[in-house]
Scaffold this motif. Structure first.
Motif, short mmCIF file in Angstrom:
data_model
loop_
_atom_site.label_atom_id
_atom_site.label_comp_id
_atom_site.label_asym_id
_atom_site.label_seq_id
_atom_site.Cartn_x
_atom_site.Cartn_y
_atom_site.Cartn_z
N GLY A 126 31.57 45.51 57.29
CA GLY A 126 32.92 45.10 57.63
C GLY A 126 33.98 45.96 56.96
N ILE A 127 35.22 45.48 57.00
CA ILE A 127 36.37 46.20 56.45
C ILE A 127 36.96 45.39 55.31
CG2 ILE A 127 38.66 47.16 56.95
CD1 ILE A 127 37.79 47.42 59.87
N ILE A 128 37.21 46.06 54.19
CA ILE A 128 37.76 45.43 52.99
C ILE A 128 39.04 46.15 52.60
CG2 ILE A 128 37.36 44.88 50.55
CD1 ILE A 128 34.38 45.68 52.77
N ILE A 129 40.13 45.41 52.44
CA ILE A 129 41.41 45.99 52.02
C ILE A 129 41.81 45.37 50.69
CG2 ILE A 129 43.82 46.43 52.62
CD1 ILE A 129 43.10 46.02 55.53
N ILE A 130 42.18 46.19 49.72
CA ILE A 130 42.61 45.71 48.40
C ILE A 130 44.02 46.21 48.14
CG2 ILE A 130 42.12 45.70 45.94
CD1 ILE A 130 39.20 46.39 46.71
N GLY A 131 44.95 45.26 47.98
CA GLY A 131 46.34 45.61 47.76
C GLY A 131 46.79 45.30 46.34
N ASN A 132 48.12 45.30 46.16
CA ASN A 132 48.71 45.13 44.84
C ASN A 132 49.67 43.95 44.81
OD1 ASN A 132 48.97 46.03 42.11
ND2 ASN A 132 50.98 46.91 42.63
N ALA A 133 49.45 42.97 45.71
CA ALA A 133 50.29 41.78 45.72
C ALA A 133 49.76 40.76 44.70
CB ALA A 133 50.33 41.18 47.12
N LYS A 134 50.49 39.67 44.55
CA LYS A 134 50.15 38.65 43.56
C LYS A 134 49.02 37.76 44.04
CE LYS A 134 54.97 38.45 42.06
NZ LYS A 134 56.20 37.62 42.08
N ILE A 135 48.21 37.29 43.10
CA ILE A 135 47.25 36.23 43.34
C ILE A 135 47.49 35.17 42.27
CG2 ILE A 135 45.59 37.84 44.33
CD1 ILE A 135 44.02 37.68 41.70
N ASN A 136 46.80 34.03 42.36
CA ASN A 136 47.06 32.99 41.34
C ASN A 136 45.95 32.83 40.32
OD1 ASN A 136 45.10 31.50 42.69
ND2 ASN A 136 46.54 30.01 43.56
N ARG A 137 44.99 33.74 40.31
CA ARG A 137 44.01 33.76 39.23
C ARG A 137 44.54 34.63 38.10
NH1 ARG A 137 38.03 35.03 41.31
NH2 ARG A 137 37.63 34.79 39.08
N THR A 138 44.41 34.15 36.87
CA THR A 138 45.02 34.84 35.73
C THR A 138 44.03 35.72 34.97
OG1 THR A 138 44.60 32.90 34.33
CG2 THR A 138 46.75 33.04 35.43
N ALA A 139 42.76 35.67 35.30
CA ALA A 139 41.78 36.52 34.60
C ALA A 139 41.97 37.98 35.01
CB ALA A 139 40.37 36.06 34.93
N ASN A 140 41.47 38.88 34.18
CA ASN A 140 41.48 40.31 34.51
C ASN A 140 40.38 40.97 33.68
OD1 ASN A 140 42.10 42.90 35.31
ND2 ASN A 140 44.28 42.72 34.88
N PRO A 141 39.40 41.60 34.34
CA PRO A 141 39.36 41.91 35.78
C PRO A 141 38.86 40.74 36.62
CG PRO A 141 37.42 42.80 34.72
CD PRO A 141 38.27 42.23 33.62
N ILE A 142 39.17 40.81 37.91
CA ILE A 142 38.58 39.92 38.91
C ILE A 142 38.00 40.81 39.99
CG2 ILE A 142 38.97 38.05 40.55
CD1 ILE A 142 41.51 37.36 38.95
N PHE A 143 36.73 40.65 40.27
CA PHE A 143 36.08 41.58 41.17
C PHE A 143 35.90 41.00 42.57
CE2 PHE A 143 34.70 43.24 37.03
CZ PHE A 143 35.04 44.58 37.21
N THR A 144 35.97 41.86 43.53
CA THR A 144 35.66 41.49 44.90
C THR A 144 34.21 41.03 44.98
OG1 THR A 144 35.00 43.76 45.42
CG2 THR A 144 37.29 43.17 45.85
#
Length: 468
Positions: A126-144
């Motif tokens: 399939g197709i996977i797109i990763i952008g730079n908008a906000k999410i509501n999880r606060t951990a870092n890193p968060i992996f696909t």
């Protein structure tokens, strides 16, 4: 020495070919086989690249477009997933872009490398797109979703207007792949992680995918004119703070089609919509995390298979749960084997107090039960008349044709969907959320569902309804 200019021109034209006025890949990187050339793409793309319509491209393995590169795909181009390399897929990473602009008569098609009649869900990733908008999880890193050696971090985005490119008149067929060895992490037909509103997504169809057709992890990207046919799990799935706006969308489930052996398993409870807030069993998540998941879905038609098809009865038209909000207006939900609408938990119910749940102008038809049994949650006590929700018997009669071979989503002459829509969003709770939608404002409609009874058949010509 005298130069023969005619011979030079002939030699130059032999070295390259043209398609629609553009240079071709077929004589440069592919091996010509008949009318079209073939080319294999693998690894990372670090520079701008164009894919041409006279070449069939094979995605082999995880093909990742890296910042700041742009992948341009010409209308009419066919791209196939390598079925001999598990999970072969196309990734548009943070800071990179895709420019895939087909037309209604010449769409871009991503599909299986196998021949017609031998294709199945799970043939490629399939197709996977990763952008730079906000999410509501606060951990870092968060992996696909996927193994750590191939997964990508999508945490920490700050730009809700981030631009990952354009996809227009694109079809995605037989995609999806279990990348976790049975642990519930699958690639979808179109996976969108933290994708920003600067991205353009319209006229996209997902066909016979192994997992979800369209899934949003946070982000704010808008979309319109989406079609999902025979999903392996949910047709439209959001989580982790997604707050985009989506208008004119169709989901149709008539059966459970079996995936390619070894690629994963189908869900036992596919749904039309599945909306989550922030799942508190994941790192950096609580139900109260902001931004809330509170997208707007307008003018949708999601039709299930009826009774006796799913392995269990938990197949719902729309589920909102785990602290999610949602705004669902001018839609048709029909023929689902459990509930038309289900709001699962007190956390989502509580969002009514912060104006995050709006359900207006819907038609519910031929669901086993339109709402959950009597209780206190929103999904169990919807104040039907106050929310202008109609219950109609005979879902097929709402449309010109609900037969797969002749699908026509236009409301029939006697359809209840021809009227009753929320014609103006002004003055409603939704109004503040719909400005800036595709350069204007999302408009209400006097009709209900994905098709204007007097308008064009926007799905015609570029969609298909096949299962192998």
């Amino acid at each position: 020495m005298q130069i023969n200019k005619k011979l030079l021109v002939v030699a130059f034209m032999t070295a390259i070919s043209f398609t629609a006025g553009c240079f071709s890949d077929s004589s440069v990187t592919g091996v010509t086989t008949g009318a079209k050339g073939n080319a294999v793409i693998s690894g990372n793309l670090t520079a701008n690249r164009t894919l041409y319509a006279d070449t069939v491209y094979t995605l082999s393995g995880y093909v990742k477009v890296q910042a700041p590169a742009t992948l341009t795909i010409q209308s009419g181009t066919k791209i196939v997933g390598d079925t001999t390399v598990a999970g072969s897929s196309l990734w548009i990473l943070r800071g990179a872009k895709i420019d895939a602009q087909g037309t209604a008569t010449n769409p871009i098609v991503f599909t299986s490398a196998r021949s017609v009649g031998n294709r199945k869900p799970g043939d490629w990733g399939g197709i996977i797109i990763i952008g730079n908008a906000k999410i509501n999880r606060t951990a870092n890193p968060i992996f696909t979703e996927g193994p750590q050696n191939t997964a990508e971090n999508y945490a920490g985005g700050t730009n809700d207007n981030d631009n990952s490119g354009t996809m227009r008149y694109v079809r995605i067929e037989f995609a999806g792949y279990d990348v976790s060895g049975g642990q519930g992490q699958e690639l979808n037909s179109l996976s969108m992680y933290a994708v920003g509103r600067g991205t353009t997504l319209e006229y996209i169809e997902a066909v016979a995918g192994l997992d979800d057709s369209f899934e949003w992890w946070g982000g704010s990207v808008d979309a319109r004119y989406l079609v999902s046919y025979e999903s392996g799990d949910d047709h439209f799935d959001w989580t982790e703070g997604y707050n985009g706006r989506v208008q004119f969308l169709i989901g149709l489930q008539t059966q459970l089609i079996q995936p390619r052996a070894g690629t994963g398993t189908l869900s036992t409870d596919p749904r039309g919509f599945e909306g989550d807030g922030c799942e508190n069993n994941k790192a950096g998540c609580t139900f109260a995390n902001a931004p809330y998941s509170m997208p707007v879905f307008a003018n949708f038609t999601v039709i299930g298979p009826g009774a006796g098809v799913f392995a269990q009865a938990d197949g719902n038209g729309a589920v909102i749960r785990r602290g999610s909000g949602g705004n669902m207006i001018n839609g048709i939900i029909g023929r689902w084997p459990q509930y038309g609408i289900s709001l699962r938990d007190a956390e989502s119910n509580a969002l009514l107090g912060v104006d995050s749940v709006t359900v207006r102008s819907l038609i519910l038809s031929d669901n086993a039960s339109n709402f959950e049994p009597a209780g206190t949650n929103f999904g169990q006590n919807l104040n039907v008349q106050a929310n202008s929700i109609q219950t109609v018997t005979g879902v097929a009669g709402l449309f010109t044709s609900l037969t797969t071979s002749s699908l026509d989503w236009t409301p029939s002459a006697t359809s209840a969907a021809r009227t009753g829509g929320l014609a103006s969003l002004t003055g409603t709770k939704v109004a503040a959320r719909v400005a800036g939608f595709f350069g204007g404002t999302m408009l209400g409609t006097s009709y209900i569902g994905a098709a204007d009874p007097l308008g064009t058949k926007w799905w015609a010509g570029w969609t298909t309804y096949v299962t192998n």
